[in-house]
Design an enzyme around this catalytic site. Structure first.
Site, PDB file in Angstrom:
ATOM      1  N   HIS A  94       3.998  82.690   8.893  1.00 36.83           N
ATOM      2  CA  HIS A  94       2.926  83.236   8.994  1.00 36.83           C
ATOM      3  C   HIS A  94       2.342  83.439   7.342  1.00 36.83           C
ATOM      4  O   HIS A  94       3.129  83.738   6.442  1.00 36.83           O
ATOM      5  CB  HIS A  94       2.881  84.732   9.498  1.00 36.83           C
ATOM      6  CG  HIS A  94       3.037  84.673  11.228  1.00 36.83           C
ATOM      7  ND1 HIS A  94       3.912  85.556  11.486  1.00 36.83           N
ATOM      8  CD2 HIS A  94       2.567  83.883  11.838  1.00 36.83           C
ATOM      9  CE1 HIS A  94       3.964  85.307  13.083  1.00 36.83           C
ATOM     10  NE2 HIS A  94       3.206  84.249  13.255  1.00 36.83           N
ATOM     11  N   GLY A  95       1.153  82.810   7.290  1.00 44.95           N
ATOM     12  CA  GLY A  95       0.754  82.851   5.835  1.00 44.95           C
ATOM     13  C   GLY A  95       0.839  83.906   4.963  1.00 44.95           C
ATOM     14  O   GLY A  95       0.864  84.043   3.807  1.00 44.95           O
ATOM     15  N   ASP A  96       0.664  85.343   5.491  1.00 41.40           N
ATOM     16  CA  ASP A  96       0.607  86.392   5.029  1.00 41.40           C
ATOM     17  C   ASP A  96       1.853  87.151   4.821  1.00 41.40           C
ATOM     18  O   ASP A  96       1.854  88.510   4.782  1.00 41.40           O
ATOM     19  CB  ASP A  96      -0.624  87.238   5.598  1.00 41.40           C
ATOM     20  CG  ASP A  96      -0.417  87.506   7.052  1.00 41.40           C
ATOM     21  OD1 ASP A  96       0.585  86.862   7.608  1.00 41.40           O
ATOM     22  OD2 ASP A  96      -1.164  88.447   7.554  1.00 41.40           O
ATOM     23  N   GLU A  97       2.816  86.514   5.210  1.00 39.08           N
ATOM     24  CA  GLU A  97       4.378  87.078   4.912  1.00 39.08           C
ATOM     25  C   GLU A  97       5.025  86.322   4.261  1.00 39.08           C
ATOM     26  O   GLU A  97       5.847  85.283   4.697  1.00 39.08           O
ATOM     27  CB  GLU A  97       4.954  87.068   6.591  1.00 39.08           C
ATOM     28  CG  GLU A  97       4.180  87.975   7.411  1.00 39.08           C
ATOM     29  CD  GLU A  97       4.405  88.109   8.932  1.00 39.08           C
ATOM     30  OE1 GLU A  97       5.880  87.212   9.232  1.00 39.08           O
ATOM     31  OE2 GLU A  97       3.867  88.589   9.738  1.00 39.08           O
ATOM     32  N   ASN A 103       3.334  80.503  15.378  1.00 43.21           N
ATOM     33  CA  ASN A 103       4.616  81.213  16.194  1.00 43.21           C
ATOM     34  C   ASN A 103       4.052  81.442  17.406  1.00 43.21           C
ATOM     35  O   ASN A 103       4.507  82.220  18.230  1.00 43.21           O
ATOM     36  CB  ASN A 103       5.198  82.407  15.504  1.00 43.21           C
ATOM     37  CG  ASN A 103       6.494  82.825  16.057  1.00 43.21           C
ATOM     38  OD1 ASN A 103       7.182  81.806  16.317  1.00 43.21           O
ATOM     39  ND2 ASN A 103       6.728  83.714  16.240  1.00 43.21           N
ATOM     40  N   ARG A 104       2.637  80.736  17.764  1.00 41.54           N
ATOM     41  CA  ARG A 104       2.314  80.608  19.280  1.00 41.54           C
ATOM     42  C   ARG A 104       1.799  79.228  19.700  1.00 41.54           C
ATOM     43  O   ARG A 104       1.298  78.976  20.727  1.00 41.54           O
ATOM     44  CB  ARG A 104       1.302  81.699  19.771  1.00 41.54           C
ATOM     45  CG  ARG A 104       1.338  83.033  18.981  1.00 41.54           C
ATOM     46  CD  ARG A 104       2.138  83.982  19.557  1.00 41.54           C
ATOM     47  NE  ARG A 104       2.043  85.246  19.136  1.00 41.54           N
ATOM     48  CZ  ARG A 104       2.741  85.763  18.112  1.00 41.54           C
ATOM     49  NH1 ARG A 104       3.654  85.074  17.604  1.00 41.54           N
ATOM     50  NH2 ARG A 104       2.411  87.136  17.910  1.00 41.54           N
ATOM     51  N   HIS A 121      10.449  86.625   8.708  1.00 44.16           N
ATOM     52  CA  HIS A 121       9.013  87.319   8.704  1.00 44.16           C
ATOM     53  C   HIS A 121       8.897  88.572   8.004  1.00 44.16           C
ATOM     54  O   HIS A 121       9.782  88.841   7.475  1.00 44.16           O
ATOM     55  CB  HIS A 121       8.730  87.386  10.276  1.00 44.16           C
ATOM     56  CG  HIS A 121       8.738  86.018  11.082  1.00 44.16           C
ATOM     57  ND1 HIS A 121       7.510  85.795  11.505  1.00 44.16           N
ATOM     58  CD2 HIS A 121       9.620  85.380  11.683  1.00 44.16           C
ATOM     59  CE1 HIS A 121       7.684  84.578  12.134  1.00 44.16           C
ATOM     60  NE2 HIS A 121       8.904  84.379  12.209  1.00 44.16           N
ATOM     61  N   TYR A 148       7.719  93.482  22.012  1.00 45.61           N
ATOM     62  CA  TYR A 148       6.420  92.978  22.624  1.00 45.61           C
ATOM     63  C   TYR A 148       6.456  91.494  22.948  1.00 45.61           C
ATOM     64  O   TYR A 148       7.062  90.764  21.945  1.00 45.61           O
ATOM     65  CB  TYR A 148       5.441  93.485  21.494  1.00 45.61           C
ATOM     66  CG  TYR A 148       5.298  92.662  20.331  1.00 45.61           C
ATOM     67  CD1 TYR A 148       4.859  91.595  20.186  1.00 45.61           C
ATOM     68  CD2 TYR A 148       6.042  93.133  19.194  1.00 45.61           C
ATOM     69  CE1 TYR A 148       4.608  90.678  19.020  1.00 45.61           C
ATOM     70  CE2 TYR A 148       6.072  92.509  17.957  1.00 45.61           C
ATOM     71  CZ  TYR A 148       5.373  91.296  17.892  1.00 45.61           C
ATOM     72  OH  TYR A 148       5.247  90.513  16.638  1.00 45.61           O
ATOM     73  N   GLU A 208      12.905  90.043  10.889  1.00 47.23           N
ATOM     74  CA  GLU A 208      11.873  90.825  10.098  1.00 47.23           C
ATOM     75  C   GLU A 208      12.418  91.322   9.113  1.00 47.23           C
ATOM     76  O   GLU A 208      13.328  92.591   9.084  1.00 47.23           O
ATOM     77  CB  GLU A 208      11.140  91.722  11.084  1.00 47.23           C
ATOM     78  CG  GLU A 208      10.638  91.257  12.303  1.00 47.23           C
ATOM     79  CD  GLU A 208       9.369  90.448  12.055  1.00 47.23           C
ATOM     80  OE1 GLU A 208       8.733  90.685  11.119  1.00 47.23           O
ATOM     81  OE2 GLU A 208       8.793  89.937  12.920  1.00 47.23           O
TER      82      GLU A 208
END
Length: 492
Positions: free
Chosen positions: A123-126, A184-185, A224, A284, A306
């Site tokens: 993810h770009g913001d991670e 990631n989807r 992540h 989730y 994470e």
């Protein structure tokens, strides 16, 4: 009457307050000023996005830009050329190369060793992962032949490090890629027919999928941010409900996740996640995730890690995050050779490697040995007894029982016997039989087609000439016997 007149005077001022709330998101009304609820919400959202981007731009100070990351990767390749290889698995939507660092004592060579991959910045913001993975690569290079753990990994594992899977998202300061797709989807899903359109997948997703076709990874981890936990499959459920949904290797995944969590500074102390680990669907559910796809289609045991409560911490926190996660990353990579069962598979009739299948009794999951060396690497929980089964079409299956220790991996080689047909003839050898395989292959090519027909003709002519020569010799012999008369007997 005075009250009514008073309300009529105030009505222009009250009318905006009496307007229905739904008008904020509805179609633009007839307000002559042009300032409707819709435009207000739009301007407010834009203002919030601008503030958010400004905040991320400020946080990005001290992080490597994409160009700086590329320079760091190439610089590492030059500095540590004896143990590394730099290559790209593709490009992002905006054309940024997806650089990979391979770390091994024989980089670029195929060996009978397990392969592990780390992927950062999905993810770009991670962005913490992209920074930590460069620190990991440099630490391994600096400590090779000095630190036992660094030496163990470099000598026995082919480690592949992709610092940034989503360089476009990083530069745009958002979660998705340049097409605003959550990578990631974007993978094929086992429960729902999403992402089945090959042409519809993002180039970054295609690059990962093609990567696994080229390299047989034993295990993997993606880094992540936003929580502190080691996540393992399954990530979704067949009915989209949130509940624990374990895969066939649930025990093994819990063990691998615990390796990371227990080696971390404080992940295992989590009050939200017992032991610092979680089943994805229990946390989730998500669909189209990379983790489940790796296990199902790539034969690769992947964890989603994470590693920071804050998605984008300030750069001055990176040294601390590196120290918190260093041993976790090292121990996870080393687990490929310190645990599980490993070996090779051969054919008894020709002695060559056999790319057979390895299964564990009572675990509904099969891995395949490599084509080149027929080596396999099956991750399992230590301290248990397992029945390992090797199978290959055209060969008799074999099994053996092995007890895995708590501190050492098991080693089991198999030699499979070809099945015998009912007429007593052995079935065709399924391995790459060698005593100089290349020469034999060339010989087979030579003795096929037109060459085979000419060979039969030549053999027939040679046999015919031998027959004539033999006949002539016999005729001459009898003629000579007639000229000298009967042989005399020797004296006693």
């Amino acid at each position: 009457m005075r009250l009514i007149l008073f309300l009529l005077v105030l009505s222009p001022q009250l009318s905006p307050l009496l307007r229905p709330a739904s008008a904020r998101g509805g179609e633009r009304g007839g307000n002559s000023s042009g300032f409707t609820g819709h435009t207000y919400v739009g301007r407010r959202r834009l203002l919030l996005e601008e503030n958010h981007l400004q905040k991320l731009d400020k946080l990005a100070q001290g992080y490597m830009s994409n160009s700086e990351l590329e320079m760091e990767v190439k610089s590492f390749g030059q500095r540590c050329a004896n143990i590394s290889r730099i290559y790209s698995i593709g490009k992002s939507v905006m054309g940024v190369p997806l650089w990979v660092i391979e770390i091994s004592d024989k980089p670029g060579e195929k060996e009978a060793e397990p392969a592990f991959k780390f992927i950062g910045n999905v993810h770009g913001d991670e962005p913490v992962g992209r920074e930590l993975l460069l620190l990991l690569a440099n630490w391994l290079c600096d400590n090779y032949m000095k630190d036992p753990l660094a030496t163990l990994i470099i000598k026995n594992v082919h480690l592949h490090v992709l610092p940034s899977m989503n360089p476009d998202g990083f530069s745009l300061r958002r979660r998705g890629n340049a097409n605003n797709i959550d990578l990631n989807r974007d993978f094929p899903d086992q429960f729902f027919p999403m992402n089945d359109d090959v042409d519809g997948r993002q180039p970054e997703t295609k690059a990962i999928m093609n990567w696994l076709e080229e390299i047989r990874f034993t295990a993997s981890a993606s880094l992540h941010g936003g929580a502190l936990v080691a996540n393992y499959p399954w990530d979704g459920t067949h009915n989209q409900t949130r509940n624990y949904y374990g895969c066939p290797d649930d025990d093994t995944f819990r063990f691998l996740a615990s390796i990371y969590s227990r080696s971390h500074h404080n992940m295992s102390l989590s009050e939200e996640f017992k032991g610092g680990i979680t089943n994805g669907a229990s946390w989730y559910p998500i669909y189209g995730g990379m983790q489940d796809w790796n296990y199902i289609y790539g034969g690769c045991f992947e964890l989603t890690l994470e590693i920071s409560d804050n998605k984008w911490p300030t750069a001055d926190e990176l040294p601390m995050l590196w120290e918190f996660n260093k041993m976790s990353m090292l121990n996870l990579a080393a687990s490929l050779v310190k645990t599980g069962v490993h070996g090779r598979i051969f054919s008894s009739d020709c002695g060559g490697p056999l790319p057979a299948y390895i299964a564990i009794k009572e675990i509904n999951y099969t891995i395949k040995a490599s084509k080149e060396f027929a080596d396999y690497h099956r991750l399992l929980v230590p301290g248990g007894r397992y029945e390992v089964v090797a199978t290959m079409p055209g060969y008799r299956s074999k099994s053996t029982s092995i007890l895995l220790g708590n501190e050492a991996a098991g080693a089991v080689d198999f030699i499979l016997d070809p099945e015998v047909a009912s007429v007593g003839n052995q079935l065709r050898c399924g391995c790459d039989c060698s005593c100089d395989n290349m020469s034999r292959h060339k010989l087979l090519l030579f003795w096929s087609g037109p060459q085979l027909e000419l060979s039969f003709i030549g053999i027939f002519l040679l046999m015919f000439l031998c027959f004539l020569l033999k006949r002539r010799t016999i005729f001459s012999y009898f003629k000579h016997r007639q000229s000298i008369g009967p042989r005399r007997s020797s004296a006693a």
